[in-house]
Scaffold this motif. Sequence first.
Motif, PDB file in Angstrom:
ATOM      1  N   ASN A 187      17.154  54.262  -3.304  1.00  0.00           N
ATOM      2  CA  ASN A 187      16.882  55.691  -3.076  1.00  0.00           C
ATOM      3  C   ASN A 187      17.447  56.161  -1.733  1.00  0.00           C
ATOM      4  N   ASP A 229      21.075  56.822  -2.180  1.00  0.00           N
ATOM      5  CA  ASP A 229      21.222  58.105  -2.882  1.00  0.00           C
ATOM      6  C   ASP A 229      21.013  59.276  -1.922  1.00  0.00           C
ATOM      7  N   THR A 269      23.913  60.262   0.381  1.00  0.00           N
ATOM      8  CA  THR A 269      25.026  61.033  -0.178  1.00  0.00           C
ATOM      9  C   THR A 269      24.892  62.521   0.137  1.00  0.00           C
TER      10      THR A 269
END
Length: 163
Positions: free
Chosen positions: A135, A138, A141
């Motif tokens: 996570n 992620d 990003t």
Amino acid sequence: MRHVGGYAVRSEGVILECGSGATTLLIGALTGKAERQFIVLEHNKTWYDYLRKILDHLEFSHVTLLHAPLVDYEGYRWYRIPHNLVTDQISLVICDGPPSSNPGGRYGLLPTMLEHLSEDCVILMDDTHRRAERNIIDAWTECRCLKANRIGRLGTHAEVVFC
């Protein structure tokens, strides 16, 4: 250890390690003759003192071990970055800290260190078999275009590179 050692030998520029341990000694041994700058952030004072003695005994003077307590940022805790850390050439990051029990886990690496990372920096994130670390990648990003490739036995760590 094999992956980390290989990256340390092949990379150019400054190496940063978040959290210290066996990889600190491995990278210290692999980079000593190359006179590479190797910076290590450690929040635990007892562990810092112990590792400092080992590094001194091994005469790894090229390893900059910094006691960097965890401090609050906006929504996460991360290492207090020393004001004398003036480099924008970090080409390799080994991210194995702070502990996942820390609010935000390892998320703080990118928002606090992005300006210090070279364009071709490789981040090796440990423990990506855990959902929290996946996570975090992620969430990164949102700060920067990244590509992540889980490697190692059972995808236990990931190689993260900028797009």
